[in-house]
Design a protein around this motif. Structure first.
Motif: not given
Length: 576
Positions: A435-436, A457-460, A476-480, A487-495
């Motif tokens: 994260g940092e 989070t979306q950039r990550i 990836a280890a952000p606080i998120a 959920q948006a991060a999951r969708e970005t990776v899955v898509s």
């Protein structure tokens, strides 16, 4: 004769100076519009398949000026309603699918969008002006009604409904479109035709009857046999006309599919088939979409049309409008392989008791993931080779381990230890996004508002998706702290599809009290004294994940125990 037909005669016009003068006038108009567009407020249409605003627009608004979909310009409200309700424009012309341009209130305010305004529409690939839209109407549509009427139900599980409800901006713009140029395509240029160009191509080849085959999937032997059979029964040729815009999440990517189509064209009888790409997004709208595709294929010169939809509902609706469509729909027939005769036959024509073989889509995906053999009776070697290149077995695929938890929960040390363990095993590169570190390198300008945290989070997620597509492992280890961001991060990776769609959410659920107790830097103490504002767990909430793939706790488990449990998660999913 339209503008694009005139352009084809530019080198040797059949009517000499008259057409040269018309072409010169056409280019003069385009240049004048292009010059005007440089001075206008603009909207950059989003490129498919980017997971942001309007991923379908650049392709489909580009189709309109060249006659692909029959409608020029965004639908006004008075014209949208009859399309949604009755599959017709207000003037009675058959048109089953809404073509819209959506904007936000911020767009309206910033661009000064009012009736009478002129807006330039730009290509996201090269920033060139595609058209100028003269605004006639700005309105807020009934998206629930649109979902029910067009897609059959307001069901969030339906990909097009989810897109409509979650991605589309709340306002639509209607107006008249003045085309400047078609969108730029850098891929498979030789396979891209305007409707006029494809009709001219058929005429040059003396193809009087053309059976168009619509698909968004790779083709195998059964598809080849189906299309050859349909063409021979009708004394026709075959047009393989796949969509290469946005399709259903999880579908094979367009580049892989086109390579498959190219290889399978070699299996057609000499001179029977032609491959052309259609830059269109799938809506999964059932019979309505079948009618829409029939209109489009008719415009591209086809006389017959095979579609996966239905087959019964779609066939019935297309038959209902047969006189207007002037194209015959060929019902899709399920083909089965008969090992005794080494041939494919329609399933409903095979006598009872005759042994048949088949491989379902689910089974095919399993074999691709595991490396299990795919028999030559099902597909051609070249097709299988192409699919395996893009979809390696699970132990060669990339993945994302997304660790989320409070500050000082131990997620960073878990990430470092996990990277070490995975590097020790070898087999793929492993990237750690702490994260940092991400804050310093990618998001230094962002604050800690909810909006900025979401953006971080979306950039990550974007970086992680790109790495996993190349087969890397990403930790990836952000606080998120927010559920919608995760959920948006999951969708970005899955898509991202292919070998990069493996995402695992790991909740590091170490209690707040333990995080504070072990905080040697005194960050929590500063937040408690009000020296740090918007600190997660103190004066900003942490939303506990609802569907974590694994939950761990450093106050109750050792780091080696946690790392081992994550490694087991990967092994269980066939990734190690």
């Amino acid at each position: 004769m339209d503008v694009h037909q005139l352009r084809r005669y530019a080198g040797n016009p059949p009517h000499g100076g008259v057409l040269k003068d018309l072409l010169a006038r056409d280019e003069f108009i385009a240049d004048a519009l292009r010059e005007e567009a440089e001075k206008l407020p603009d909207i950059v249409l989003t490129e498919v398949p980017a997971a942001t605003v309007r991923p379908r627009a650049a392709h489909e608004w580009g189709l309109q000026p060249v006659g692909g979909v029959h409608e020029r310009g965004g639908l006004q409200q008075a014209r949208l309603l009859p399309v949604v309700d009755n599959l017709r424009l207000a003037n009675g012309v058959l048109f089953p699918m809404p073509i819209t341009l959506d904007v936000s209130q911020e767009n309206i305010n910033a661009l000064g969008i009012v009736p009478g305004a002129r807006i330039a529409l730009r290509d996201p690939r090269d920033d060139e002006s595609l058209a100028i839209l003269t605004v006639e109407d700005i309105y807020k549509p009934d998206q629930v009604k649109e979902a029910v009427q067009v897609f059959g139900a307001d069901d969030p599980a339906h990909p097009a409904v989810a897109y409509l409800r979650n991605k589309i901006h709340p306002f639509y713009i209607g107006g008249k479109l003045q085309a400047i140029q078609a969108p730029t395509h850098f891929d498979y240029v030789a396979l891209r035709y305007t409707p006029a160009e494809l009709r001219s191509h058929f005429k040059k080849l003396a193809w009087r009857k053309v059976v168009a085959f619509q698909t968004r999937n790779p083709m195998h032997r059964a598809h080849r046999e189906l299309t050859v059979r349909a063409a021979r029964q009708r004394h026709a040729n075959v047009l393989i006309h796949p969509v290469v815009g946005l399709t259903k999440p999880g579908d094979v990517d367009a580049f892989t599919r086109v390579r498959v189509y190219q290889s399978i064209m070699e299996k057609y009888p000499n001179g029977m088939g032609c491959l052309a790409l259609l830059p269109l997004a799938m809506r999964m709208a059932g019979p309505r979409e079948a009618v829409w595709h029939a209109i489009i294929r008719k415009n591209f010169g086809a006389t017959h049309f095979i579609d996966f939809y239905g087959p019964y509902d779609a066939q019935e609706l297309v038959t209902k409008y047969h006189d207007e469509l002037q194209i015959e729909m060929v019902p899709f027939q399920q083909m089965s392989y008969i090992p005794a005769t080494d041939e494919y036959q329609p399933a409903d024509e095979i006598p009872k008791g005759v042994e048949t073989l088949d491989i379902s889509g689910t089974e095919l995906r399993r074999r691709l993931k595991t490396g299990a053999p795919i028999p030559d009776w099902f597909s051609y070697d070249a097709v299988v080779k192409t699919l395996r290149e893009s979809y390696p077995p699970r132990n060669k695929q990339g993945f994302v381990l997304f660790l989320t938890g409070l500050y000082n929960s131990g997620k960073d040390i878990i990430g470092k230890a996990l990277q070490t363990a995975l590097n020790e095993q070898g087999g793929r590169s492993v990237t750690l996004l702490l994260g940092e570190t991400v804050r310093q390198e990618l998001s230094a300008e962002l604050g800690f508002s909810r909006e900025d945290r979401h953006k971080n989070t979306q950039r990550i997620a974007f970086v992680a998706a790109e790495l996993t597509r190349a087969g890397a492992g990403v930790i990836a280890a952000p606080i998120a702290p927010y559920e919608d961001s995760r959920q948006a991060a999951r969708e970005t990776v899955v898509s991202s599809g292919g070998a990069g769609g493996n995402f695992f959410l790991i909740h590091v659920s170490t209690p707040l009290e333990h995080c504070e107790k072990k905080d040697r830097k005194g960050v929590y103490a500063k937040a408690r004294r009000g020296e740090i504002k918007g600190f997660t767990g103190v004066d900003d909430p942490y939303e506990i994940p609802k569907k974590a793939d694994l939950t761990v706790d450093t106050s109750a488990q050792s780091i080696p125990e946690i790392v081992h449990s994550i490694v087991l998660l990967l092994e269980t999913n066939g990734l190690l």
